[in-house]
Design a protein around this motif. Structure first.
Motif, PDB file in Angstrom:
ATOM      1  N   VAL A   1       1.017  -1.234  -0.119  1.00 32.83           N
ATOM      2  CA  VAL A   1      -0.008  -0.077   0.082  1.00 32.83           C
ATOM      3  C   VAL A   1       0.943   1.156   0.052  1.00 32.83           C
ATOM      4  O   VAL A   1       1.703   1.128   0.648  1.00 32.83           O
ATOM      5  N   LEU A   2       0.598   2.189  -0.956  1.00 29.64           N
ATOM      6  CA  LEU A   2       1.434   3.315  -0.997  1.00 29.64           C
ATOM      7  C   LEU A   2       0.288   4.518  -0.704  1.00 29.64           C
ATOM      8  O   LEU A   2      -0.623   4.548  -1.282  1.00 29.64           O
ATOM      9  N   VAL A   3       0.744   5.318  -0.046  1.00 27.17           N
ATOM     10  CA  VAL A   3      -0.004   6.499   0.403  1.00 27.17           C
ATOM     11  C   VAL A   3       0.784   7.642  -0.778  1.00 27.17           C
ATOM     12  O   VAL A   3       1.860   8.034  -0.355  1.00 27.17           O
ATOM     13  N   ASN A   4      -0.115   8.258  -1.588  1.00 29.88           N
ATOM     14  CA  ASN A   4       0.481   9.063  -2.807  1.00 29.88           C
ATOM     15  C   ASN A   4       0.385  10.448  -2.355  1.00 29.88           C
ATOM     16  O   ASN A   4      -0.668  11.183  -2.808  1.00 29.88           O
ATOM     17  N   THR A   5       1.118  10.869  -1.427  1.00 26.98           N
ATOM     18  CA  THR A   5       1.110  12.117  -0.941  1.00 26.98           C
ATOM     19  C   THR A   5       1.994  13.107  -2.073  1.00 26.98           C
ATOM     20  O   THR A   5       1.668  14.045  -2.779  1.00 26.98           O
ATOM     21  N   ASP A   6       3.282  12.963  -1.885  1.00 31.83           N
ATOM     22  CA  ASP A   6       4.061  13.559  -2.911  1.00 31.83           C
ATOM     23  C   ASP A   6       4.480  12.451  -4.037  1.00 31.83           C
ATOM     24  O   ASP A   6       4.993  11.359  -3.773  1.00 31.83           O
TER      25      ASP A   6
END
Ligand SMILES: Nc1nc2c(ncn2[C@@H]2O[C@H](COP(=O)(O)OP(=O)(O)O)[C@@H](O)[C@H]2O)c(=O)[nH]1
Ligand SMILES: Nc1ncnc2c1ncn2[C@@H]1O[C@H](COP(=O)(O)OP(=O)(O)O)[C@@H](O)[C@H]1O
Length: 221
Positions: free
Chosen positions: A173-178
């Motif tokens: 799971v990746l949190v796409n902030t930057d």
């Protein structure tokens, strides 16, 4: 002393990226494709209307409901699902051809399609779920993309609740902030998963060679 064995090869993998609409999966997969020319993108068929920026045959193959049903009935789709009121499916032929040629295949599909492919090819799959950092940011991204009407954006936000609940079924799971940070992580995942799939029989050959060379070097000392 014998020469060094060749670099170990590996089997092709299937990289699946899913996310709620607007989280950034298309942007991430396009970055990957631009950099990694060996990767084959699975181009889905869909009954959804084409967006202004999309090219038929590049982003999707846009087909009518009748043609979609015919493909499904003939068994030409590896998986298919209804998402946001439209039908989407993965043509099986190009995926099989790419894998047979030893290429990795990239999929931008939803969780329903992911579950169907899991059932067929689980050991070869690497799945990544992309989350947005917040709902406000998700909404802002959908609005900034400016490809969908307010009604369509609302429908996608309504569906996001169910979609994000399926994150547990994914390998990563990746949190796409930057964007660049997320992209770097996606590439790391791919690198590690490629390494995990190195052909172990060739590693075995290399280890045998190393052992024989070590024996020869140290014999009698
Ligand atoms: N199951 C399945 N889902 C797909 C396929 N192609 C696209 N999707 C998914 O359908 C959803 C809607 O895609 P799209 O209409 O391009 O909108 P976007 O997510 O806002 O870019 C996304 O979750 C996609 O990942 C496919 O072939 N099969
Ligand atoms: N990390 C990010 N920060 C800011 N904007 C982003 C980021 N990732 C993607 N975007 C933008 O958000 C919008 C939606 O991204 P997109 O890749 O189309 O999402 P999806 O394919 O998941 O629907 C696009 O305008 C894209 O340029």
């Amino acid at each position: 002393m014998s020469s060094t064995a060749s670099v170990p090869q590996r089997r092709g993998l299937l990289l699946i990226v899913s996310s709620p609409s607007g989280a950034g999966k298309t942007t991430l997969t396009r970055l990957l494709l631009a950099e990694d020319k060996s990767m084959h993108l699975s181009i889905s068929v869909t009954t959804r209307p084409r967006r202004g920026s999309e090219i038929d045959g590049v982003h999707y193959r846009f087909i009518d409901a009748g043609s979609f049903e015919t493909m499904r009935e003939k068994g030409e789709l590896l998986e298919s699902a209804k998402v946001h009121g439209n039908y989407y499916g993965t043509p099986a032929g190009p995926v099989e051809e790419a894998l047979a040629a030893g290429r990795d295949v990239l999929f931008d599909i939803d969780w329903q399609g992911t579950m169907q492919i899991y059932n067929k090819m689980r050991p070869d799959i690497v799945s990544v779920f992309v989350l947005p950092p917040s709902v406000a940011e998700l909404k802002a991204r959908l609005e900034r993309r400016a490809e969908d009407s307010p009604e369509i954006i609302l429908q996608r936000l309504q569906n996001a609740r169910v979609e994000i609940s399926h994150w547990t079924k994914y390998d990563y799971v990746l949190v796409n902030t930057d964007l660049q940070t997320t992209y770097a992580k996606l590439k790391e995942i791919l690198d590690v998963e490629r390494m995990k799939r190195q052909d172990k029989s060739q590693v075995g050959q290399l280890v045998d060679t190393l052992k024989a060379d070590l024996d020869a070097l140290t014999r009698g000392r």
